[in-house]
Write an enzyme that holds these catalytic residues in place. Structure first.
Site, PDB file in Angstrom:
ATOM      1  N   ASP A   1      -1.530   6.543   6.654  1.00 11.07           N
ATOM      2  CA  ASP A   1      -2.618   5.509   6.249  1.00 11.07           C
ATOM      3  C   ASP A   1      -2.822   4.592   7.312  1.00 11.07           C
ATOM      4  OD1 ASP A   1      -4.153   3.831   5.059  1.00 11.07           O
ATOM      5  OD2 ASP A   1      -2.790   3.086   3.371  1.00 11.07           O
TER       6      ASP A   1
ATOM      7  N   TRP B   1       0.854  -1.194   0.059  1.00 13.55           N
ATOM      8  CA  TRP B   1       0.137   0.125   0.090  1.00 13.55           C
ATOM      9  C   TRP B   1       0.776   1.380  -0.090  1.00 13.55           C
ATOM     10  CZ3 TRP B   1      -4.258  -1.206  -1.931  1.00 13.55           C
ATOM     11  CH2 TRP B   1      -4.920  -2.319  -1.676  1.00 13.55           C
TER      12      TRP B   1
ATOM     13  N   LYS C   1     -12.345  -1.561   6.876  1.00 10.94           N
ATOM     14  CA  LYS C   1     -11.396  -2.715   7.544  1.00 10.94           C
ATOM     15  C   LYS C   1     -12.155  -2.643   8.770  1.00 10.94           C
ATOM     16  CE  LYS C   1      -9.072  -3.037   3.719  1.00 10.94           C
ATOM     17  NZ  LYS C   1      -7.742  -2.008   3.163  1.00 10.94           N
TER      18      LYS C   1
HETATM   19  C1  LIG Z   1      -7.250  -1.992   1.884  1.00 13.15           C
HETATM   20  C2  LIG Z   1      -6.039  -0.721   2.155  1.00 13.15           C
HETATM   21  C3  LIG Z   1      -6.016   0.137   0.982  1.00 13.15           C
HETATM   22  C4  LIG Z   1      -6.724   0.427  -0.098  1.00 13.15           C
HETATM   23  O1  LIG Z   1      -8.188   0.727   0.104  1.00 13.15           O
HETATM   24  P1  LIG Z   1      -9.150   0.892  -0.906  1.00 13.15           P
HETATM   25  O2  LIG Z   1     -10.309   1.435  -0.131  1.00 13.15           O
HETATM   26  O3  LIG Z   1      -9.557  -0.492  -1.454  1.00 13.15           O
HETATM   27  O4  LIG Z   1      -8.653   1.857  -1.888  1.00 13.15           O
HETATM   28  C5  LIG Z   1      -5.052   1.212   1.329  1.00 13.15           C
HETATM   29  N1  LIG Z   1      -4.176   1.112   2.421  1.00 13.15           N
HETATM   30  C6  LIG Z   1      -4.363  -0.024   3.179  1.00 13.15           C
HETATM   31  C7  LIG Z   1      -3.366   0.148   4.664  1.00 13.15           C
HETATM   32  C8  LIG Z   1      -5.331  -0.706   3.344  1.00 13.15           C
HETATM   33  O5  LIG Z   1      -5.188  -1.719   4.223  1.00 13.15           O
END
Ligand SMILES: *Cc1c(COP(=O)(O)O)cnc(C)c1O
Length: 364
Positions: free
Chosen positions: A175, A104, A199
């Site tokens: 993030d 990511w 998540k």
């Molecule tokens: C799942 C995830 C993403 C991507 O998320 P989307 O909503 O599918 O674009 C980005 N960063 C992390 C840490 C993730 O777990």
């Protein structure tokens, strides 16, 4: 109607608290007697206005978000933030420094390269992202517009535990898609925090952005309107139609977490669940976890048997015992148990029981 609910170990979308699902189900047709479902309701109505304002207030309470930060409820997932961040924040030198701890962060850096001078200041890729590199303050360019990290690495199972980059006056961007609301964080240490909700918060569709006010309003003139934080901040996330239903469910999760004692209480439970699982892994010679001990994630526990076919058999057998989605990310294989806030402790106990039985059956 339905069979028993499974323990769903998916990395996302993932489990929601049953209490929240039941409350949402009970008020699905007619929200608080207003005659409409939240799915049907105008985002300009007073009923929805209260839903989004309460959601923001409760999130602010839970995370102790200081007044000089805006909370935005956006669409586009974590992925759109990979673009919005450089577009909005590369307004000075046009430089940003990234720490690469997994797929990511790598994707975020690759996207940012379209917009500015991006430097990878540290990476654990050569060691298959098995740890968090910890560069000192001298690693960052003094004139960088921001430093970027992925706080919890969903795919590789690592997390920033006892280290945070010392960036001085340079805003730190994080993030937190897969760990938001699992622990207390000092928001004031960050310039911007974002998290896709699917998540640890809500159904897919809403992305939470927490951004310091002085970082807003610096997007270039040709910035597409939806991608400009200033537009959303000025309109309290109601510039256009927001993901109403996902915001409503997120708001219900915030209420649920507050009622359970907030993030400190939640964190204690998360630590207990993860320690049970890591404790079992550490004493086992059958399973191995590749992640450095000090950098382990509480949310995503990654492990292998060392044999691809056994890993696959493990995942298959778990499904028969009502434990779903234990397969590791398609890019790394192996086994991954995502144990977010909503995974009951019984789910972890059930998994460990199965791990023991599987180990006994397959060792030697
Ligand atoms: C799942 C995830 C993403 C991507 O998320 P989307 O909503 O599918 O674009 C980005 N960063 C992390 C840490 C993730 O777990």
């Amino acid at each position: 109607m339905s069979s028993e609910r499974a323990f769903n170990f998916s990395a996302g979308p993932s489990m929601l608290p049953l209490e929240v699902i039941q409350k949402v189900a009970a008020e699905l047709e007619n929200y608080e007697g207003c005659g409409e479902s939240v799915m049907e309701m105008s985002h300009r109505s007073s009923v929805f206005d209260k839903i989004i304002k309460d959601a923001e207030r409760n999130l602010r309470d839970l995370m102790k978000i200081p007044d000089n930060y805006k909370v935005l409820f956006l669409q586009g997932g974590g992925t759109l933030q990979f673009s919005m961040i450089p577009i909005n924040l590369l307004s000075g030198s046009g430089k940003a420094d990234y720490i690469i701890t997994g797929s990511w962060a790598k994707k975020a850096a690759k996207e940012a390269e379209k917009f500015g001078d991006i430097k990878v200041v540290a990476s654990s890729e050569a060691d298959n992202f098995s740890y968090i590199p910890k560069p000192g303050p001298e690693a960052f360019r003094k004139d960088a517009d921001y430093v970027y990290i992925c706080y919890n690495n969903t795919i590789y199972g690592s997390h920033y535990n006892n280290y945070l980059p010392e960036t001085g006056d340079i805003p730190l961007v994080a993030d937190m898609s897969s760990c938001i609301l699992s622990e207390e964080v000092d928001v004031s240490k960050f310039g911007l925090i974002f998290a896709g909700a699917q998540k640890n918060v809500a159904p897919a569709g809403v992305t939470i952005v927490i951004v310091r006010e002085d970082l807003i309003g610096k997007a270039p003139a040709n910035c597409p309107v939806y991608l400009d934080y200033a537009i959303h901040a000025a309109k309290d996330s109601l510039y256009n139609t927001p993901p109403c239903f996902a915001i409503y469910v997120a708001g219900e999760v915030f209420k649920y977490l507050k009622a359970r004692g907030g993030l400190k209480a939640m964190h204690e439970i998360d630590v207990r669940k993860a320690e049970k699982l890591y404790g079992y892994l550490d004493q086992s010679t059958f399973y191995k976890t590749p992640v450095a001990k000090e950098d382990r994630s509480l949310m995503n526990v990654v492990f292998v048997t060392g044999d691809k076919d056994l890993d696959a058999a493990f995942v298959e057998g778990a499904r028969k015992r009502n434990m779903h989605n234990l397969k590791g990310h398609r890019s790394v294989g192996g086994i991954r148990a995502s144990i977010y806030n909503a995974m009951p402790e019984e789910g972890v106990d059930c998994l460990i029981e199965y791990m023991k039985a599987f180990e006994e059956e397959h060792s030697k």
